[in-house]
Design an enzyme around this catalytic site. Structure first.
Site, PDB file in Angstrom:
ATOM      1  N   CYS A  13       0.847  -1.195   0.000  1.00 32.13           N
ATOM      2  CA  CYS A  13       0.000   0.000   0.000  1.00 32.13           C
ATOM      3  C   CYS A  13       0.881   1.244   0.000  1.00 32.13           C
ATOM      4  O   CYS A  13       2.113   1.148   0.058  1.00 32.13           O
ATOM      5  CB  CYS A  13      -0.927   0.016   1.220  1.00 32.13           C
ATOM      6  SG  CYS A  13      -0.052   0.161   2.785  1.00 32.13           S
ATOM      7  N   CYS A  16       3.473   1.702   2.682  1.00 30.02           N
ATOM      8  CA  CYS A  16       4.760   1.031   2.443  1.00 30.02           C
ATOM      9  C   CYS A  16       5.703   1.968   1.692  1.00 30.02           C
ATOM     10  O   CYS A  16       6.902   2.032   1.995  1.00 30.02           O
ATOM     11  CB  CYS A  16       4.554  -0.243   1.631  1.00 30.02           C
ATOM     12  SG  CYS A  16       3.621  -1.527   2.469  1.00 30.02           S
ATOM     13  N   ASP A 434       7.667  31.041 -30.022  1.00 27.63           N
ATOM     14  CA  ASP A 434       8.765  31.609 -30.798  1.00 27.63           C
ATOM     15  C   ASP A 434       8.345  31.608 -32.272  1.00 27.63           C
ATOM     16  O   ASP A 434       7.523  30.781 -32.679  1.00 27.63           O
ATOM     17  CB  ASP A 434      10.023  30.768 -30.584  1.00 27.63           C
ATOM     18  CG  ASP A 434      11.176  31.231 -31.445  1.00 27.63           C
ATOM     19  OD1 ASP A 434      11.509  32.425 -31.373  1.00 27.63           O
ATOM     20  OD2 ASP A 434      11.719  30.410 -32.197  1.00 27.63           O
ATOM     21  N   ASP A 649      12.553  26.343 -30.208  1.00 23.23           N
ATOM     22  CA  ASP A 649      13.366  25.270 -30.784  1.00 23.23           C
ATOM     23  C   ASP A 649      14.851  25.574 -30.834  1.00 23.23           C
ATOM     24  O   ASP A 649      15.651  24.684 -31.096  1.00 23.23           O
ATOM     25  CB  ASP A 649      12.884  24.970 -32.204  1.00 23.23           C
ATOM     26  CG  ASP A 649      13.280  26.076 -33.182  1.00 23.23           C
ATOM     27  OD1 ASP A 649      13.177  27.260 -32.804  1.00 23.23           O
ATOM     28  OD2 ASP A 649      13.699  25.746 -34.304  1.00 23.23           O
ATOM     29  N   ASP A 653      16.474  30.001 -27.330  1.00 28.58           N
ATOM     30  CA  ASP A 653      15.211  29.841 -26.606  1.00 28.58           C
ATOM     31  C   ASP A 653      15.395  29.129 -25.268  1.00 28.58           C
ATOM     32  O   ASP A 653      14.476  29.114 -24.449  1.00 28.58           O
ATOM     33  CB  ASP A 653      14.203  29.042 -27.450  1.00 28.58           C
ATOM     34  CG  ASP A 653      13.814  29.767 -28.725  1.00 28.58           C
ATOM     35  OD1 ASP A 653      13.688  31.002 -28.682  1.00 28.58           O
ATOM     36  OD2 ASP A 653      13.641  29.102 -29.761  1.00 28.58           O
TER      37      ASP A 653
END
Length: 765
Positions: A13, A16, A434, A649, A653
């Site tokens: 559970c 634990c 961008d 990308d 950036d």
């Protein structure tokens, strides 16, 4: 600092998971630890000069659990140890469920006359004998349910408690009470009580809980289906050119720089670069890109993708854990093992859940026995409370949904690095895009070129040669466009000295003893260069959405170039879809304002930030984050700051991606941008932005449903088991029903999470 991922065994559970996490954090040198109950694994950051694998595993063993390190080879066929353990557990649980089920049927038949108060002549009388029931029940309790007692005892010795503790206490109470009644029936008769036994409760509850775990184990295995699918994509062998011959070798024996031949319809075994031949490649299974991609010499190919009708040879560039597919698998594994912030409440509850339930059970026994003096009533309600309480459902509510959600993202070409990113994405209010390479193709081309001195005496070619020679040293897409234009004009390049790139402004170098400066009008004006001469061209080209760069030689303007970067086909539709999702869309670019406004008008973006230098992008993201958010359709300010996502990308950036609450990198961009992001769109298709947000919202809704089910189950179930309805209706919850409810609670949460496998992105209209 090192990061270690361990597979855990012995957890029953969420309590634990908390116990293991505490044990690992107690090891000197451990910096951070995250134990995921749903994934059954621990992710540990530690100082390798102080801690090591052996010390960490020793702490886990001391806490009463076991662990093993996940294999280094990510793309090995699904972890053999994991498969063996899961199959062994399935067989063991299945056998115990069958044995417990058969015996429970006989016990249930024997207890029916007592439960119904009717004389049922068809039931053999010997099954109603308490001593026979004792003999039948004992193997179910101590063999089928032995793990509950062993684990419960281990945790009690360490002054902790788990769900196994509750089950052990509840079933042993029913068993020992029945044993006492069997041995000393006259004691109960003297008290005016009917000497009823509840052996069937202990046996049936244990069997039902084992059945629940069997079904839960099978269902949880399906949450890792995305990983298995990804691993299954890779080829098993490769056709390698060695010593002038074609030989087939296992994938593990392929080495970097090997030359591999790929025939029509075959699967590409590893990553590489095409050196001969041409074809189209279906990359949908890895990138999500639906259309085949043309490949020719110089192009990269990705392992696990499928070749089309052509044949080609490629040189191997990455193998093993360095391949693109292996990195995807690694990211998905990390995401599935991470913990979402929404899980914190559940973790806090499970931390005190078991002790609280034990306290409620004791109080239930004391209250009923004091008020009624009925030992049977007090015992039945106490057993019901211990059995119906379930921290498992709370522990599984979040991680199972996260595992399925991140796996579904990978299937759609979306890599989500962590559960926190998946959760945060549904809160996004503003998304910043961008321009170059994100909204546009990122492949600009020179469309216009005008020189101050015209074309006489080869002025145009000479200036193009100077410009291309300088730009050849730059990685910027505009620089690449200038170089390609020069090559198309068959202009040869010379040598540039003292090259310098001025971020967000331009580049300069010395060519043939001439200082060549190429960049924005703003930069050249700052340098004191007169840029008015060609202003009419600049204004016209920018109005058409083109990027304009100016060329100066020895401090004088000599030429101007117009460069166009076509919009991606999906850009306009994506912006429209983001608006429909209730998001503010902003464009961020280093380009001049006129060009930015022209592009923004085409795609439907109203708010833009233009002429932004790379070092300013992160600051702009920060400023947007600090803007006051307002409640929907209201002017009442909301003190919460905006949750901002950034999509980019390029290298420039990366700071903005890191600053944003959710950084989304275009997978076709640079490795730096991908490393700085939280979510990566493998194919570069902008439609995946919408899919990622829709997936985040679907996952969070699923988690909320799970948490609601888990909380409401315990909030309603425990009081009913404690007998809250007995004074009003004279009705008590049978412990057998409590056991069935507890077993089904975890299964219902996992089953609800598995519904996410049916997630489909909504169409953009």
């Amino acid at each position: 600092m090192d990061t270690l991922t361990l597979k855990l065994r012995g957890m029953s559970c969420a309590a634990c998971a908390n116990n293991i996490e505490k044990a690992i954090r107690s090891v000197s040198g451990v910096i951070d630890c995250n134990v995921n109950f749903g994934a059954e694994q621990a992710t540990i950051k530690y100082d390798r000069s102080v801690a090591n694998l052996e010390k960490i595993q020793a702490a886990i063993d001391a806490a009463g659990y076991s662990s093993y390190s996940l294999q280094e080879e990510i793309l090995s066929e699904e972890d053999d140890t994991e498969k063996a353990v899961r199959r062994a557990l399935q067989r063991k649980l299945s056998l115990k469920v069958v044995v417990g089920g058969v015996i429970s049927i006989f016990l249930l038949l024997g207890s029916l006359p007592m439960m119904t108060g009717l004389n049922l002549p068809l039931i053999p009388s010997f099954l109603q004998n308490p001593w026979v029931q004792l003999v039948l029940t004992t193997p179910v309790v101590f063999w089928c349910g032995g793990s509950f007692y062993r684990n419960g005892w281990k945790t009690l010795k360490r002054h902790t408690a788990t769900m196994d503790t509750l089950i052990a206490l509840g079933t042993s109470a029913a068993y020992l009470y029945s044993l006492f009644v069997t041995v000393f029936p006259k004691f109960f008769i003297a008290q005016g009580l009917i000497p009823h036994v509840y052996y069937e409760v202990a046996a049936i509850v244990i069997t039902l809980i084992l059945l629940g775990r069997l079904l839960e184990n099978r269902a949880r295995g399906q949450t890792s289906e995305a990983i298995r699918k990804l691993i299954g994509l890779q080829a098993r062998d490769a056709r390698v050119m060695r010593d002038g011959r074609e030989i087939d070798v296992p994938i593990a024996e392929v080495r970097i720089n090997d030359v591999i031949l790929v025939r029509p319809g075959e699967k590409i075994p590893v990553d590489g670069e095409v050196i001969a031949g041409a074809s189209t490649v279906d990359e949908a299974m890895v990138t999500g890109e639906s259309l085949p991609v043309k490949k020719q010499p110089g192009d990269e190919v990705i392992g696990a993708t499928i070749n089309g009708a052509g044949a080609f040879q490629f040189r191997v560039t990455r193998v093993g854990n360095d391949t693109f597919l292996a990195q995807i698998v690694k990211l998905v594994q990390q995401a599935q093992g991470s913990k979402a912030p929404i899980q914190r409440l559940a973790d806090q509850v499970t931390g005190w859940f078991v002790p609280a339930v034990i306290a409620i059970a004791i109080a239930t026994f004391v209250i009923w026995f004091n008020f009624t003096g009925n030992l049977t009533l007090a015992t039945t309600t106490t057993v019901g409370v211990l059995i119906i309480a379930c921290p498992c459902a709370l522990g599984l509510a979040t991680p199972t949904s996260v595992m399925v959600g991140t796996g579904k993202g990978a299937e759609n070409g979306i890599l989500i690095k962590g559960a926190d990113s998946l959760e945060l994405a549904h809160k996004i209010k503003t998304i910043v895009l961008d321009k170059t390479g994100t909204l546009t193709q990122g492949k600009p081309t020179v469309t216009d070129f005008v020189t101050v001195n015209g074309t006489a005496n080869g002025n145009e070619i000479k200036l193009l040669q100077l410009a291309a020679t300088v730009e050849h040293n730059s990685e910027h897409p505009l620089a690449e466009a200038v170089v390609k234009y020069a090559q198309s004009q068959e202009v040869s390049l010379t040598e540039a000295k003292n090259f310098q790139a001025i971020a967000g402004s331009g580049v300069q170098a010395v060519v043939s003893n001439q200082l060549v400066q190429i960049g924005t009008q703003r930069w050249l004006t700052e340098l004191g260069i007169n840029t008015i001469t060609l202003q009419q061209y600049k204004d016209a080209w920018e109005a058409a959405g083109k990027t304009v760069i100016l060329i100066a030689v020895d401090g004088k303007l000599q030429g101007i170039m117009g460069i166009a970067d076509a919009l991606k086909p999906s850009s306009t539709a994506v912006v429209k879809a983001l608006h429909k999702l209730g998001l503010e869309v902003v464009m961020l670019t280093g380009d001049n304002r006129k060009t930015a406004e022209a592009i923004a008008l085409q795609v439907g973006i109203q708010r833009i930030f233009a002429e932004v230098r790379p070092d300013q992008k992160a600051a702009i993201i920060l400023s947007i984050q600090g803007e006051i958010e307002r409640f929907p359709k209201s002017k009442i300010p909301n003190p919460k700051s905006k949750i901002v996502a950034m999509v980019g990308d390029g290298i420039n950036d990366a700071p903005a991606l890191a600053q944003a609450d959710v950084g989304i990198a275009i997978g076709t961009g640079t490795d730096v941008a991908i490393a700085a992001s939280d979510i990566t769109l493998i194919s570069g298709d902008l439609l995946l932005i919408v899919t990622a947000i829709q997936l985040s919202r679907a996952t969070i809704n699923n988690i909320r449903q799970n948490l609601f089910f888990a909380f409401i189950y315990n909030v309603i179930g425990i009081p009913i088991a404690a007998g809250i309805l007995f004074p009003i209706f004279g009705w008590l919850l049978n412990p057998i029903i409590a056991g069935a409810a507890m077993a089904l609670s975890s299964l219902s949460v996992v089953s609800n999470a598995l519904r996410l496998r049916n997630f489909q992105p909504k169409a953009i209209s």
